[in-house]
Design a protein around this motif. Structure first.
Motif, short mmCIF file in Angstrom:
data_model
loop_
_atom_site.label_atom_id
_atom_site.label_comp_id
_atom_site.label_asym_id
_atom_site.label_seq_id
_atom_site.Cartn_x
_atom_site.Cartn_y
_atom_site.Cartn_z
N SER A 1 0.82 -1.20 0.00
CA SER A 1 0.00 0.00 0.00
C SER A 1 0.86 1.26 0.00
O SER A 1 0.61 2.21 -0.76
CB SER A 1 -0.93 -0.02 1.21
N TYR A 2 1.89 1.27 0.83
CA TYR A 2 2.78 2.43 0.88
C TYR A 2 3.56 2.58 -0.42
O TYR A 2 3.75 3.70 -0.92
CB TYR A 2 3.76 2.31 2.05
N ILE A 3 4.02 1.49 -0.97
CA ILE A 3 4.77 1.55 -2.22
C ILE A 3 3.87 2.02 -3.36
O ILE A 3 4.28 2.82 -4.19
CB ILE A 3 5.45 0.19 -2.51
N ALA A 4 2.62 1.55 -3.36
CA ALA A 4 1.67 2.03 -4.37
C ALA A 4 1.44 3.53 -4.19
O ALA A 4 1.39 4.28 -5.18
CB ALA A 4 0.35 1.27 -4.27
N GLY A 5 1.30 3.97 -2.94
CA GLY A 5 1.16 5.41 -2.68
C GLY A 5 2.34 6.20 -3.21
O GLY A 5 2.18 7.30 -3.76
N ALA A 6 3.53 5.63 -3.08
CA ALA A 6 4.73 6.29 -3.60
C ALA A 6 4.69 6.35 -5.13
O ALA A 6 5.07 7.35 -5.74
CB ALA A 6 5.98 5.57 -3.12
N LYS A 7 4.24 5.28 -5.74
CA LYS A 7 4.16 5.25 -7.22
C LYS A 7 3.19 6.31 -7.74
O LYS A 7 3.37 6.83 -8.84
CB LYS A 7 3.73 3.86 -7.72
N PHE A 8 2.15 6.63 -6.96
CA PHE A 8 1.18 7.65 -7.35
C PHE A 8 1.59 9.05 -6.88
O PHE A 8 0.85 10.00 -7.07
CB PHE A 8 -0.21 7.30 -6.82
N GLY A 9 2.74 9.16 -6.23
CA GLY A 9 3.25 10.46 -5.84
C GLY A 9 2.73 11.02 -4.52
O GLY A 9 2.96 12.18 -4.21
N ALA A 10 2.05 10.21 -3.73
CA ALA A 10 1.53 10.68 -2.44
C ALA A 10 2.63 10.79 -1.39
O ALA A 10 2.51 11.56 -0.44
CB ALA A 10 0.42 9.76 -1.95
#
Length: 176
Positions: A128-137
């Motif tokens: 979840s955190y890595i996905a958030g990073a991929k989306f720039g959050a």
């Protein structure tokens, strides 16, 4: 709303909606997310338990992510600070509130299963955190592998702790 398979699906979809809102819109999502949290509390058959757990996990999650931010693992854009005194973006604290709203509903499979909860936390939370990073959050201050491992270690404790807290709140309500 009684807890049933439909409630579990609605609760899961509700959380996914909150997740996508905060990841895609960060601070612009705060008001809609507060509305979604209020809506869930209106619909919940475990309103009192949800409020207690959401409050506790709001504090716990803010502390956990603040420590990860101060350690340099998470990096947020300075302009993200909606509240200058808050240690992490408020939308991230609200995401913890929404996560807590799933514990009594769509995540009941982990209740009373701390080892399974620990494994699930270690596997899925870092994603979840890595996905958030991929989306720039959020920006990760370390490699994806190191970030995954460190977040996995944290969540292998945090996830079962949320169920421990939920059991404590339920026990206190049943004694009252």
């Amino acid at each position: 709303m009684k807890d049933s398979a439909v409630v579990k699906v609605v609760n899961f979809a509700w959380f996914q909606g909150v997740w996508w809102l905060v990841i895609l819109f960060q601070n612009q999502a705060v008001i809609p997310v507060l509305g979604l949290i209020a809506l869930w509390l209106f619909l919940s058959s475990k309103r009192i338990e949800d409020i207690k757990l959401m409050s506790a996990v709001f504090v716990l999650g803010t502390l956990v992510d603040a420590l990860l931010t101060y350690s340099g693992l998470f990096i947020f854009n300075e302009t993200e600070a909606l509240l200058s005194f808050w240690p992490i973006p408020i939308w991230l604290s609200l995401l913890w509130v929404a996560f807590a709203g799933t514990v009594y509903h769509s995540l009941t499979v982990f209740k009373g299963r701390p080892v399974l909860a620990s494994i699930a936390g270690a596997v899925f939370a870092p994603l979840s955190y890595i996905a958030g990073a991929k989306f720039g959050a959020v920006e990760l201050g370390a490699s994806i592998l190191f970030s995954y491992i460190f977040i996995a270690l944290v969540w292998s404790v945090v996830f079962p702790l949320c169920f421990y807290l939920s059991n404590r709140f339920e026990a206190k309500l049943s004694q009252a």
